[in-house]
Design a protein around this motif. Structure first.
Motif, mmCIF file in Angstrom:
data_model
loop_
_atom_site.group_PDB
_atom_site.id
_atom_site.type_symbol
_atom_site.label_atom_id
_atom_site.label_comp_id
_atom_site.label_asym_id
_atom_site.label_seq_id
_atom_site.Cartn_x
_atom_site.Cartn_y
_atom_site.Cartn_z
ATOM 1 N N ARG A 94 -8.533 11.787 -2.604
ATOM 2 C CA ARG A 94 -8.469 11.736 -4.078
ATOM 3 C C ARG A 94 -7.167 11.120 -4.536
ATOM 4 N N TRP A 95 -7.280 10.273 -5.541
ATOM 5 C CA TRP A 95 -6.090 9.660 -6.151
ATOM 6 C C TRP A 95 -6.141 9.892 -7.655
ATOM 7 N N LYS A 96 -4.950 10.283 -8.190
ATOM 8 C CA LYS A 96 -4.866 10.511 -9.631
ATOM 9 C C LYS A 96 -3.761 9.607 -10.158
ATOM 10 N N GLY A 126 -10.443 1.116 4.913
ATOM 11 C CA GLY A 126 -9.574 1.433 3.778
ATOM 12 C C GLY A 126 -10.029 2.740 3.173
ATOM 13 N N SER A 127 -9.496 3.047 2.000
ATOM 14 C CA SER A 127 -9.860 4.328 1.397
ATOM 15 C C SER A 127 -11.188 4.249 0.654
ATOM 16 N N VAL A 128 -11.941 5.349 0.746
ATOM 17 C CA VAL A 128 -13.109 5.569 -0.112
ATOM 18 C C VAL A 128 -12.734 6.828 -0.884
ATOM 19 N N ALA A 129 -12.696 6.707 -2.199
ATOM 20 C CA ALA A 129 -11.996 7.741 -2.962
ATOM 21 C C ALA A 129 -12.773 8.239 -4.168
ATOM 22 N N LEU A 130 -12.324 9.390 -4.645
ATOM 23 C CA LEU A 130 -12.734 9.865 -5.968
ATOM 24 C C LEU A 130 -11.469 9.838 -6.815
ATOM 25 N N ASP A 131 -11.452 8.971 -7.823
ATOM 26 C CA ASP A 131 -10.257 8.709 -8.625
ATOM 27 C C ASP A 131 -10.327 9.388 -9.994
ATOM 28 N N THR A 132 -9.179 9.902 -10.407
ATOM 29 C CA THR A 132 -9.048 10.383 -11.785
ATOM 30 C C THR A 132 -7.998 9.504 -12.444
ATOM 31 N N THR A 182 -1.349 -3.212 1.495
ATOM 32 C CA THR A 182 -0.690 -1.923 1.599
ATOM 33 C C THR A 182 -0.146 -1.556 0.229
ATOM 34 N N MET A 183 0.643 -0.486 0.125
ATOM 35 C CA MET A 183 1.232 -0.140 -1.175
ATOM 36 C C MET A 183 2.536 0.639 -0.984
ATOM 37 N N ASN A 184 3.237 0.860 -2.091
ATOM 38 C CA ASN A 184 4.545 1.539 -2.027
ATOM 39 C C ASN A 184 4.480 2.867 -1.263
ATOM 40 N N PHE A 185 3.387 3.607 -1.429
ATOM 41 C CA PHE A 185 3.225 4.896 -0.752
ATOM 42 C C PHE A 185 3.459 4.754 0.759
ATOM 43 N N TRP A 186 2.860 3.723 1.379
ATOM 44 C CA TRP A 186 2.975 3.519 2.833
ATOM 45 C C TRP A 186 4.276 2.816 3.198
ATOM 46 N N ILE A 187 4.769 1.944 2.327
ATOM 47 C CA ILE A 187 6.040 1.259 2.617
ATOM 48 C C ILE A 187 7.154 2.310 2.689
ATOM 49 N N GLY A 230 -13.986 5.217 -6.336
ATOM 50 C CA GLY A 230 -12.857 4.289 -6.212
ATOM 51 C C GLY A 230 -12.471 4.177 -4.756
ATOM 52 N N GLY A 231 -11.259 3.710 -4.524
ATOM 53 C CA GLY A 231 -10.771 3.528 -3.158
ATOM 54 C C GLY A 231 -10.661 2.053 -2.830
ATOM 55 N N SER A 232 -9.627 1.738 -2.056
ATOM 56 C CA SER A 232 -9.360 0.324 -1.761
ATOM 57 C C SER A 232 -10.552 -0.351 -1.078
ATOM 58 N N ALA A 292 -7.701 -2.832 4.416
ATOM 59 C CA ALA A 292 -7.371 -2.475 3.026
ATOM 60 C C ALA A 292 -6.333 -1.356 3.039
ATOM 61 N N ASN A 293 -5.798 -1.089 1.868
ATOM 62 C CA ASN A 293 -4.717 -0.127 1.720
ATOM 63 C C ASN A 293 -5.101 1.258 2.256
ATOM 64 N N ILE A 294 -4.460 1.638 3.362
ATOM 65 C CA ILE A 294 -4.625 2.981 3.958
ATOM 66 C C ILE A 294 -3.498 3.121 4.973
ATOM 67 N N THR A 332 -7.259 -0.336 -12.372
ATOM 68 C CA THR A 332 -7.385 0.253 -11.026
ATOM 69 C C THR A 332 -8.302 -0.610 -10.153
ATOM 70 N N GLY A 333 -7.833 -0.895 -8.956
ATOM 71 C CA GLY A 333 -8.666 -1.627 -8.006
ATOM 72 C C GLY A 333 -8.606 -3.134 -8.168
ATOM 73 N N ALA A 334 -7.831 -3.613 -9.149
ATOM 74 C CA ALA A 334 -7.796 -5.072 -9.368
ATOM 75 C C ALA A 334 -7.323 -5.799 -8.108
ATOM 76 N N GLY A 335 -6.326 -5.223 -7.443
ATOM 77 C CA GLY A 335 -5.780 -5.864 -6.241
ATOM 78 C C GLY A 335 -6.792 -5.913 -5.113
ATOM 79 N N ASP A 336 -7.519 -4.821 -4.930
ATOM 80 C CA ASP A 336 -8.524 -4.769 -3.856
ATOM 81 C C ASP A 336 -9.694 -5.681 -4.192
ATOM 82 N N THR A 337 -10.014 -5.751 -5.469
ATOM 83 C CA THR A 337 -11.110 -6.615 -5.910
ATOM 84 C C THR A 337 -10.718 -8.075 -5.715
HETATM 85 P P1 AMP Z 1 -5.201 -1.020 -6.667
HETATM 86 O O1 AMP Z 1 -5.260 -0.731 -8.138
HETATM 87 O O2 AMP Z 1 -5.867 -2.316 -6.293
HETATM 88 O O3 AMP Z 1 -3.844 -0.881 -6.082
HETATM 89 O O4 AMP Z 1 -6.080 0.109 -5.934
HETATM 90 C C1 AMP Z 1 -6.361 1.340 -6.485
HETATM 91 C C2 AMP Z 1 -7.200 2.143 -5.499
HETATM 92 O O5 AMP Z 1 -6.386 2.467 -4.369
HETATM 93 C C3 AMP Z 1 -7.684 3.434 -6.098
HETATM 94 O O6 AMP Z 1 -9.087 3.408 -6.189
HETATM 95 C C4 AMP Z 1 -7.187 4.529 -5.148
HETATM 96 O O7 AMP Z 1 -8.201 5.419 -4.747
HETATM 97 C C5 AMP Z 1 -6.654 3.781 -3.944
HETATM 98 N N1 AMP Z 1 -5.385 4.346 -3.464
HETATM 99 C C6 AMP Z 1 -4.354 4.863 -4.197
HETATM 100 N N2 AMP Z 1 -3.359 5.297 -3.390
HETATM 101 C C7 AMP Z 1 -3.760 5.038 -2.116
HETATM 102 C C8 AMP Z 1 -3.167 5.243 -0.822
HETATM 103 N N3 AMP Z 1 -1.957 5.808 -0.673
HETATM 104 N N4 AMP Z 1 -3.863 4.844 0.281
HETATM 105 C C9 AMP Z 1 -5.068 4.271 0.125
HETATM 106 N N5 AMP Z 1 -5.683 4.053 -1.038
HETATM 107 C C10 AMP Z 1 -5.052 4.425 -2.158
#
Ligand code: AMP
Length: 303
Positions: free
Chosen positions: A79-81, A7-13, A145-150, A26-28, A121-123, A230-235
């Motif tokens: 990076r995700w903002k 899944g993603s390993v991210a730097l979130d703003t 997954t998420m709306n971005f990929w759908i 951050g990151g899924s 995880a979401n990627i 942020t991240g509640a779903g992945d958690t």
């Molecule tokens: P959640 O709030 O559980 O949906 O997950 C938020 C996390 O998903 C954040 O830490 C982001 O870095 C990560 N994220 C946001 N958009 C994407 C994406 N398109 N692909 C993968 N990870 C993402």
């Protein structure tokens, strides 16, 4: 049993009504890994750029997360903002920069190829499949997954779903993926894509577990202070899969308990920004909140 996660390993703003963090961990896959690590060892597969602070890798290792499948390459970290207004159930994406994920080709270390529990995880769904194709004979494959990929990779996502046992996504995404407004009808359409079970995350309204035969419902833990969702779903997914992997089997009793552990972990995560609360938890706190869920949802039949 350990879990393999890609899944993603991210730097979130992230900005919420409680404040703002910039370039925070951050990151899924990160939220998932730390959450699951309270139940079972986790093996992470992902990529970061050279700008990714080493202290974040150390933090993951401190939580027993095996990072031998985390590549560090030339370029910038994903990076995700995003921001949340007063409705904390709704994340608004301001910017998504795939950066090093754009050219990522995951190579599983040999020791991870025999993994029995796999979480995609979401990627990008293509990457999810690339990882899965290297695992020999997994027992349970779950996916988010998420709306971005759908929106951007629907066909690829549907190909990935054929290989998935449990899909873990949020309510709006169920409707979007199934192209159906009614949730129950939508789940039936999604079963036809491949998954045998569906975890539907509903933010502050809790979560539902669907199989073609059963539905199980859990509330979210009522919290006075939600700082950052942020991240509640992945958690949630980390607690859910972590508990299943710890048990080693997915019978109905364990699935129901797994739904509660998912809710417990998500409820802690939203109490602070980034992974601040999740990395400071104790097993005693987790078990105490699990018991509080029992009280929250118990009722007696009328005689
Ligand atoms: P959640 O709030 O559980 O949906 O997950 C938020 C996390 O998903 C954040 O830490 C982001 O870095 C990560 N994220 C946001 N958009 C994407 C994406 N398109 N692909 C993968 N990870 C993402």
């Amino acid at each position: 049993m350990s879990i393999l996660v890609v899944g993603s390993v991210a730097l979130d703003t992230v900005q919420t009504p409680s404040g703002k963090v910039s370039d925070a961990l951050g990151g899924s896959a990160v939220y998932f890994s730390v959450s699951a690590s309270y139940f079972t060892p986790v093996n992470l597969v992902a990529v970061v750029g050279r700008d990714f602070p080493e202290r974040h890798v150390k933090l993951l290792n401190k939580h027993g997360v095996d990072t031998s499948g985390l590549q560090k390459v030339k370029g910038k970290t994903f990076r995700w903002k995003g921001h949340y207004m007063h409705d904390l159930n709704q994340a608004h994406t301001l910017d998504t920069q795939l950066n090093v994920f754009a050219d990522f080709s995951p190579e599983l270390p040999e020791k991870h190829k025999g993994s029995k529990f796999v979480f995609l995880a979401n990627i990008d769904p293509v990457l999810q499949r690339k990882v899965l194709s290297q695992v020999r004979r997994p027992n349970v494959v779950a996916c988010d997954t998420m709306n971005f990929w759908i929106e951007s990779k629907r066909k690829e996502l549907i190909k990935t779903l054929k290989l998935v046992d449990i899909l873990v996504i949020n309510e709006a995404e169920v409707r979007q993926l199934a192209k159906e407004k009614n949730l129950v009808k939508a789940t039936k359409k999604i079963f036809a894509f491949g998954p045998k079970a569906l975890v539907v995350k509903r933010g502050e309204y809790g979560a539902l577990f669907f199989t073609p035969k059963h539905i199980f419902s859990v509330p979210a833990y009522p919290l006075e202070n939600v700082v950052d969702p942020t991240g509640a779903g992945d958690t949630f997914a980390g607690g859910f899969m972590g508990y299943l992997a710890k048990c080693g089997k997915t019978d109905e009793r364990n699935l129901r308990r797994a739904m509660i552990f998912g809710s417990v972990m998500a409820s802690f995560n939203v109490e602070d920004f980034s992974l601040n609360r999740l990395t400071a938890l104790t097993k005693a706190e987790i078990n105490k909140r699990f018991e509080q869920f029992k009280k929250l949802t118990h009722f007696d039949l009328i005689k």
